[in-house]
Write a protein that holds these residues in place. Structure first.
Motif, mmCIF file in Angstrom:
data_model
loop_
_atom_site.group_PDB
_atom_site.id
_atom_site.type_symbol
_atom_site.label_atom_id
_atom_site.label_comp_id
_atom_site.label_asym_id
_atom_site.label_seq_id
_atom_site.Cartn_x
_atom_site.Cartn_y
_atom_site.Cartn_z
ATOM 1 N N MET A 1 5.182 -4.706 -1.760
ATOM 2 C CA MET A 1 4.974 -3.213 -2.135
ATOM 3 C C MET A 1 3.434 -2.928 -1.929
ATOM 4 O O MET A 1 2.601 -3.562 -2.265
ATOM 5 N N ALA A 3 0.670 0.552 -2.349
ATOM 6 C CA ALA A 3 0.480 1.980 -3.058
ATOM 7 C C ALA A 3 -0.675 2.475 -2.358
ATOM 8 O O ALA A 3 -1.586 1.602 -1.550
ATOM 9 N N THR A 20 5.456 4.206 -3.931
ATOM 10 C CA THR A 20 5.244 2.685 -3.511
ATOM 11 C C THR A 20 5.988 2.699 -2.088
ATOM 12 O O THR A 20 6.989 3.003 -2.014
#
Length: 60
Positions: A1, A3, A20
């Motif tokens: 993931m 960001a 995300t």
């Protein structure tokens, strides 16, 4: 993931974009898309010069 964090100026803190992403490539695309949608407004600031007043006077 992944960001996405952006920093616009040294005087501003880092900001995290919402969402995300599964891959780094998707995160880069989202950051580029965000940067294309930024609107910038430049304004003029009038500076008023006022004379300074004496606060303390000394007598001899």
């Amino acid at each position: 993931m992944y960001a996405v964090w952006i920093k616009i100026d040294e005087s501003l803190p880092w900001m995290e974009l919402s969402g995300t992403y599964q891959s780094r490539k998707e995160a880069q695309k989202a950051a580029k898309k965000f940067l294309k949608t930024i609107r910038v407004k430049i304004v003029r600031v009038n500076v008023e010069h006022k004379p300074m007043k004496a606060v303390v006077m000394v007598k001899r």
